[in-house]
Every structure is written in structure tokens, then in C-alpha cells.
Design a protein around this motif. Sequence first.
Motif, mmCIF file in Angstrom:
data_model
loop_
_atom_site.group_PDB
_atom_site.id
_atom_site.type_symbol
_atom_site.label_atom_id
_atom_site.label_comp_id
_atom_site.label_asym_id
_atom_site.label_seq_id
_atom_site.Cartn_x
_atom_site.Cartn_y
_atom_site.Cartn_z
ATOM 1 N N ALA A 136 1.248 -1.388 0.442
ATOM 2 C CA ALA A 136 -0.551 -0.144 -0.247
ATOM 3 C C ALA A 136 0.781 1.212 0.270
ATOM 4 O O ALA A 136 1.715 1.817 1.228
ATOM 5 C CB ALA A 136 -1.213 -0.481 1.217
ATOM 6 N N ILE A 137 0.896 2.315 -0.710
ATOM 7 C CA ILE A 137 1.553 2.663 -1.474
ATOM 8 C C ILE A 137 0.878 4.525 -1.218
ATOM 9 O O ILE A 137 -0.213 3.993 -2.566
ATOM 10 C CB ILE A 137 3.136 2.580 -2.498
ATOM 11 C CG1 ILE A 137 3.479 2.162 -1.877
ATOM 12 C CG2 ILE A 137 3.444 3.709 -2.569
ATOM 13 C CD1 ILE A 137 4.681 1.544 -1.338
ATOM 14 N N LYS A 138 1.369 4.766 -0.890
ATOM 15 C CA LYS A 138 0.201 6.225 -1.402
ATOM 16 C C LYS A 138 0.213 7.263 -2.396
ATOM 17 O O LYS A 138 1.403 7.118 -2.800
ATOM 18 C CB LYS A 138 0.803 7.400 0.112
ATOM 19 C CG LYS A 138 -0.158 6.949 1.764
ATOM 20 C CD LYS A 138 0.245 8.104 3.168
ATOM 21 C CE LYS A 138 0.131 7.475 4.452
ATOM 22 N NZ LYS A 138 1.752 7.686 4.293
ATOM 23 N N LEU B 215 3.527 9.292 -2.591
ATOM 24 C CA LEU B 215 4.882 9.071 -2.679
ATOM 25 C C LEU B 215 5.366 8.531 -4.333
ATOM 26 O O LEU B 215 6.390 8.752 -5.410
ATOM 27 C CB LEU B 215 4.947 7.704 -1.454
ATOM 28 C CG LEU B 215 4.936 8.102 -0.477
ATOM 29 C CD1 LEU B 215 4.998 7.252 0.674
ATOM 30 C CD2 LEU B 215 6.635 9.165 -0.274
ATOM 31 N N ARG B 216 4.153 7.537 -5.431
ATOM 32 C CA ARG B 216 4.113 6.841 -6.028
ATOM 33 C C ARG B 216 4.446 7.809 -6.870
ATOM 34 O O ARG B 216 5.503 8.389 -7.572
ATOM 35 C CB ARG B 216 2.583 6.594 -6.291
ATOM 36 C CG ARG B 216 2.170 5.660 -6.073
ATOM 37 C CD ARG B 216 1.033 4.832 -5.864
ATOM 38 N NE ARG B 216 0.459 4.139 -5.868
ATOM 39 C CZ ARG B 216 -0.363 3.594 -6.097
ATOM 40 N NH1 ARG B 216 -1.329 3.501 -7.142
ATOM 41 N NH2 ARG B 216 -0.978 2.653 -4.732
ATOM 42 N N LEU C 157 8.695 1.635 4.144
ATOM 43 C CA LEU C 157 8.453 1.621 3.008
ATOM 44 C C LEU C 157 8.122 3.037 2.052
ATOM 45 O O LEU C 157 8.691 3.286 1.054
ATOM 46 C CB LEU C 157 6.658 1.168 2.418
ATOM 47 C CG LEU C 157 6.562 0.230 3.058
ATOM 48 C CD1 LEU C 157 4.939 -0.438 2.754
ATOM 49 C CD2 LEU C 157 7.142 -0.309 1.652
ATOM 50 N N MET D 250 10.815 3.893 -1.099
ATOM 51 C CA MET D 250 9.795 5.594 -2.225
ATOM 52 C C MET D 250 10.263 6.695 -2.037
ATOM 53 O O MET D 250 11.166 7.212 -2.839
ATOM 54 C CB MET D 250 8.198 5.218 -1.761
ATOM 55 C CG MET D 250 7.309 4.275 -1.966
ATOM 56 S SD MET D 250 7.504 3.628 -3.623
ATOM 57 C CE MET D 250 7.600 5.309 -4.410
ATOM 58 N N ALA E 101 10.630 6.707 -9.206
ATOM 59 C CA ALA E 101 8.930 6.274 -8.168
ATOM 60 C C ALA E 101 8.107 5.961 -8.559
ATOM 61 O O ALA E 101 7.677 4.773 -8.396
ATOM 62 C CB ALA E 101 8.580 7.358 -7.187
ATOM 63 N N TRP F 10 7.354 1.846 -9.119
ATOM 64 C CA TRP F 10 8.362 1.010 -8.433
ATOM 65 C C TRP F 10 7.088 -0.218 -8.161
ATOM 66 O O TRP F 10 7.207 -1.217 -7.432
ATOM 67 C CB TRP F 10 7.032 2.087 -7.214
ATOM 68 C CG TRP F 10 5.364 1.701 -7.528
ATOM 69 C CD1 TRP F 10 5.496 3.000 -8.056
ATOM 70 C CD2 TRP F 10 4.551 1.534 -6.079
ATOM 71 N NE1 TRP F 10 3.150 2.487 -7.830
ATOM 72 C CE2 TRP F 10 3.424 1.803 -6.842
ATOM 73 C CE3 TRP F 10 5.306 0.530 -5.176
ATOM 74 C CZ2 TRP F 10 2.219 1.397 -6.233
ATOM 75 C CZ3 TRP F 10 3.738 -0.031 -4.612
ATOM 76 C CH2 TRP F 10 2.737 0.452 -5.099
#
Lengths: 318, 301, 254
Positions: A307-309, A312-313, C129, C133, C142, C145
Motif C-alpha cells: 500500500a503506497i500512498k 509517494l508514487r 516503505l 519510495m 518512483a 515502483w
Amino acid sequence: MKNTTIIFGISALAIACAPFALNTYWVDVLNNVGLYAILALSLNIILGHAGLFHMGHAAFYAIGAYTAAILNTTYGVPILWLMPVAGVLAGLFALVVARPIIHLRGDYLLIVTIGIVEIVRIALINNVFDLTGGANGIFGISRPSVFGFKITKPQHFYYLIWGFAAATIFLLLRLEHSRFGRALLYIKEDEVAAGGSGINVPQLKLIAFVIGAVWAGMTGTIYAAKMTIIAPESFSFAESVVLFTIVILGGSGSIPGVILGAFLLVGLPELFRGLAEYRMMVFGAAMVLMMIFRNQGLVPPAPKHYAIKPDLRAGGAQ
Amino acid sequence: MEEFFQQLTNGLAVGGIYALIALGYTMVYGVMKLINFAHGDLFTIGAYLGLTLLLSFGLFDKIGPLAAVGVLAIMVMILVAIIGALLERVAYKPLRRSPRLTAVVSALGASIFFQNTIMAIYSPKFLVYPHDILPKMAVNILGLDVPIIRILMFLTSLALMAALYFFIQKTKIGTAIRAAAIDQGAAKLMGINVDRVIMLVFCIGPALGGAAGLMVGLYYGQVNFSMGWMYGLKAFTAAILGGIGNIPGAMVGGLLLGVIEALGAAYISIAWKDAIAFCVLILILIVRPTGLLGERVAEKV
Amino acid sequence: MNLLRVENLTKSFGGLMAVNEVSFAVEAGSIVGLIGPNGAGKTTVFNLITGNYQPNAGTVDFDGVSLVGLPTHTIVEHGIARTFQTIRLFQNMTVLENTLAGCHCRMRAGALAAMLRTPAQRREEQKALEQAMAELAFVGLAHEWENKAKNLSYGNQRLLEIARALATQPKLIVLDEPAGGMNDQETQELIQLIRNIQHKGITVLLIEHDMGLVMRVCSSLVVLEHGAVIASGTPAEIQANPRVIEAYLGADSE
């Protein structure tokens, strides 16, 4: 994601209801499938995740079963209380034997672990320390009871075994999705790169061995309780091969794959009992074909989800 | 002292068998860096084919025991060599470019397949070689009675090993095999047909293994479908002991292991006989993984 | 202040002397280049520093700690991170997972904590995490990913190796031919990236064949030939050194 949840739910429900629909014989078959599934899952930590070619898993299983059997028959300790003891002893044994061999390369490790399982079997046959009862093994192991309820029928064992399997799956899924689980995968992919990234390769391999052995040891206790009699031949090299095959054919590193593998290798032959003597022949051929056409196994491990906000992606996109 | 020499000659005879099988492991490993787990079963196939041929042609009555054993050995070696080549073609060749351990699993599968096929064809019981086909006399060496078959076995192993050694060291094809073992890529660039070298190695190794199978059948008088497994493991131990990939190493390792085992069984405990070889294996891998005659190779980072 | 000090480092393979009594120092906060013709022993020196090889003689001192004899992962924990000349990523794993490998040595949760999923373990996982990132954003990957490492371009694979190294929170980063296989545009961006790493307070030691990059980015150089140091100094001094011109620049006419 949703599909897997549905499949998982349906299979869990089917397994929970199975004893009501099947006769005693088939319940017992499923008991065996369950035991093999748990053992193969414990081997999967070592073989599937860390990528260590370990073919002596029956040795850990044997240590667990014999520990439980000896303590139960000599001191009358209730058999299920002995699960942690058997697990710890199998783990200690793994620690001692794996320590000097952990650095060996893949195929060498395979040979050494075969050597270990054979030495253990020979030791059991030779009635080592006068404890193991020689070739006849140990008999008169008492039936287990849970909260005063005595477990005797295959239907009772069914819930004991599959309950333990469910707990195993639950814990292993968590383990898979963690720092430890990832580290094993790095080691499997490239040991040098893993070391260069700061991962303590020998230590983690050893821990993988010990966790696998602890689980196999605990499963050995259930096996001893179910059979009430254990003998060296139940822990031969052939058992190790079956477990190894379950993991490789099912999909090494994949929990659903390994469970499917247990059903196929232990359950399926029961459907073709007349052809029992050809069973191993087919397995052998299947292993060769599988390596040629689908070497990741029937159900390869699914990619993990993180689970990446969203903020941030997008971070460094240029 | 007499007991010691009896065990020594017995150990050398059995060690010769280990050495012959070990050569197959070590040659395949040398060229392909693969442990051919099915090799022990090729040995078993040799033993069973020997029995079948022996019973079906009645050679012993026609041409006398020694000539008959010779003819039998050649037939068995050719047949097992063909099976070895087939094994390579089916189970290993498609995996030449796959990760190394894929081929190891394939080898295990082939081993399981062979064992159970033999069992399905011949039954899971021990089968008996007809006895009294070879003369039972003993030869007196330095005041000791040594069974003649022991001596014959030892000499046959030595002769086969010497032939192989000459072939590898002195012939053009032998040089190609050695070149492919050192660097397959470079060997290819030098115009060596590496595929053919591998095929050849998978004929020679199994042929020697098959001959060993026949000899074990004649020596012990009985064969079993799963015997290749134990012999295979011990021969592999011998190959490791001498230094895997090293042909003289396999010979030395085989003889040494045979003697260690025979003496261990006599002076330590017969019940632990099979465990002795495994202890040797584990010790050598921990203490000196390159074996007695092997060289240390630095792993490239 | 010297962060890294290598003294009389010697390594031979069989009869071949790969590295012969090499000594040099790396000042904290600097960017130092290790250059020399092919086969001069540059990568071997790196492998000796990072613990992949053990030296026959000599010492490696890093931030007050002697590194000789320590296993690679301990050296990473002490604060030296590396990239590999032949890219060694976890090819079948995602870009994020590759970077998380670097976070491993700064995390504590073990197998038991993972099974119990303790609050501390969950917090640590979340922090890792985020850090991973952030490192990916820092090198500009990024958005990749979720991709598998093996699907990245060659240049991006090199960047991912750097991200993984940075995730170990090093004091010194050791880059083995970071521009290898990169085009001009990518090399320009790499120069900026190396400077950004320096601005983070991380010291850089690099091997590189691209002389343009080396001369622009390094504050000092060490020149190796046949396993021995033949010169060291600022880029200007090295360019003027007749021995270097003869041994290296002249011979390769770069």
C-alpha cells in the motif's frame, strides 16, 4: 485480489464441511493430505523461500515425532502438551546440523541433507541411546485430548490437523509479507547482492532452517498422536522426496501452490488405487516435464501488494 | 591381522565398484556442473539387464564362464550407454540454459522414474543371480585365502579405469572432453562440438556404471530395484572425497571409501556401516569441499 | 578528516598479483575516483573494501573501525554501500522490493514479530516503505515502483542499484562503473545525481571509464596500473602527470 479472496473462502468452507459429506476412509485420506500440507509448508520456508535445496526434512519430522512419543510413553505427558517441546527439540537439532553446512552451494547442500536424513534413520533403527525402540519403533502413544475432549476418530483428528494447518497458513502468510520473508527471497535470487545490500545471509538461512524444523517437529507430534505407533520407516528418505516434490511441483515459494501440491501428490493417488504402483513413476516423469515446461510450478507465487500512498508514487517522475 | 586383510581386500573390491560409478558422476559434473542423480539408477539398470541377458541366452553353458561374463559386460555397457544418452537428450538437454537447480530437480525426477519403472517391470522383490556361474575358488596371497571373484572384480575395475584414463588423456576426443570441462564457451569457439561431448560423457559414465551393476550382481548374487540409490550416494561421496570433476580423484576416492567402509564395519559397528559413508561425506564437505585432489576455485563477484 | 583509509592492501589469485600494496585515503564529504586501464585491479580493490574478498595483507580503516575480516553485511551496517559492475539486482522482484532490500539492515523486526504482527513491526514496515519510495524518488524511479527490475532499461537498472545502496543509509557509497551502458543524456543526469548524493552528506568513491564524468565530478583521483597506485591527486594534477598519460590516457587516447 477479490478473486483470490473468494477462492480462499470457498476452499476454506469446503474443507470445514468435508467430514460431513465423506466416509471415514476419505476423511483419513484428507487427514494425510493435511499433515503433508503442513510439512510441505514448513519445507517451503527453507526450499521455496530461501531457495535452499533441503532434502532431509523427514529428519526434523522424525525428531519431533520421536520426542513426543518417548516423553509420552515414558512419563505420560499428554501428547499435545509436547508439541512445543518437540518443536523446540527439532529446531535445536536443525540448528546444530545446519550450522556447519549452511554455506554449501545448492546441490552440495542437497546431498548433505540426504546424508543427514539417512543417518537419523539409521540411528533410529539402531535404537540410539536405548530410547527409540529400534526397527519396531515406539507404540502405545496415547490419544490426545483437547479441553477434556478425547480425540479418537478420524473426524476428530480432521479438525485437529486442519485447524493446525489453518493456523500455519495464517502465520506463514504474515511471515511471507515481512522483512524476514523478503530477505529470504533476496537470498534465493542472488546471495552476493543480498550480502552487499546488508543482509546477514548465513544467519537468515539458519533461521529459515530452524523455523521449518520447529514446524515439522510440531507436526510430528500430531502424527505420533494419530498413529499411536511410530517406526523409522515412516521417516525415510522417500518421505523427504515426497515433500520436496510437493513443493517443487506445487510452486516453490507459493502457499496455495504447496497446498495444491499436497492434494495432488497425496490425495489424487487414492482416486486411482489400482494404479498405485505407477504413482511414483508418474511423479518422476512429471518432475522432469515440469522442469522443462513450467519450472516455477503449478501455482507460482503471486506478486506481493504494497500500500503506497499516491503522493509517494508520483514522487520522482520526471 | 587376517581379519584386517580380508576386510581390506573386500574393501578394495567394493571400492572398485564405487570408483566405477563415481567416474560417471564426476565426468558429468566436470562437463555440465550437474549432479546426475539418476546415475545410481543406471547402475541398477545395468544389474537388471545383466540378469535378464544372463538368463535368456544361456551363454555360460556355451562359451564358458569368463568369456560369457566378458560378452555380457559388453552388451550391458552398450545398452546402459544408450539409456544414458537418451536420459541426457530427454531430461537434461532442454534445460541447458535454465538455472542449474532446475536440472537437479529434473535429475531427481528421472531417478524416481527409473526406480519405479524397474520395480514395475521386475517386481519390488530381491532377484537372485544364478550362483555357481563363476568359479568359487580362492587364491592364496601371502598366506591368505582371497576369493577369486574379489580379485577379478578389483582387476576389472582397474582395467576399465585405466582404459578410461588413457582415453581421456591421450586421444583427441578425450582432449575435447577435458577442454569442454574447463570452459564450454571457449571449447565451442575452438570448434569442439560440445553437444557431442556431453552426449559422449553420458554414454561413457553410464556404461561404466552399468558394468559396475553387473559386477555387483555377480558378487553379491542378488539385486533390488532401489539398490542404485545407496550405491549412487556412496559413489557420489567417493567422487566428492577425491574432488568432484577430477577423474583420478574419483578412482582414489572410490577405493578409499570402500576400504574405510569395510574397516569401519568390521571394527566400529556393522549396524552403522551405511552411516559411515555419510559421515565421511559430511566431514569432507565441511572440512575440504574440494576433495583430496581438487583445486580451489575462487568464486567471481 | 579521512573517512576511509586503505593501507598496503594486497591480494593475489593463485600466482597473479591483482592488487599490490595499494594505499589511499578518502576524505569525508568528497567524491573520489579510482581509475586505471582494464585489469588494473580497481574492482578487486572495491571487493576488498566491501568484504567480498579477503586481502592477503594490508588494512582497511573506515570511520575508526578496521574492516578486514568482517563479513559484507556487517560492513554495510558500518556504513559502506556498494553497486556492482555487472548489475546484480533481484531481477524477478519489483523495483520497490529491490530498494527495500537496502532498508533491511536498518530494521529490527524478526520472524516472530512478523508472525505476531506487533505494532512496532507494522510501524517499522511502514517507515521502510516510505524511505524506499523516497530513495526511488531521489534517483527518479518512483513511478517505476511496481515494475520488475528485469524490465527496466540498463541505465535505470544502474539507478536502481544506487537507490538500493542509498536505502542502507550509508556514510560512503562505492559505485562500480555507474555510467556503464548509459547514453549521454543519462550520464549527464548521473553526474547531477552523484553531486546530489554528495549534498546529502554521503561520501562517494567510484570507478569509472568515462573520463569526462570523472574529471567533472571527482575532487580527487587515484590511478591504478597493474594492481599498484601510480599517481593520486586532483583531476588537474592527474591530467598533467606524464606517467598517467603514458600508462592510461596515452595508451587509450581517450
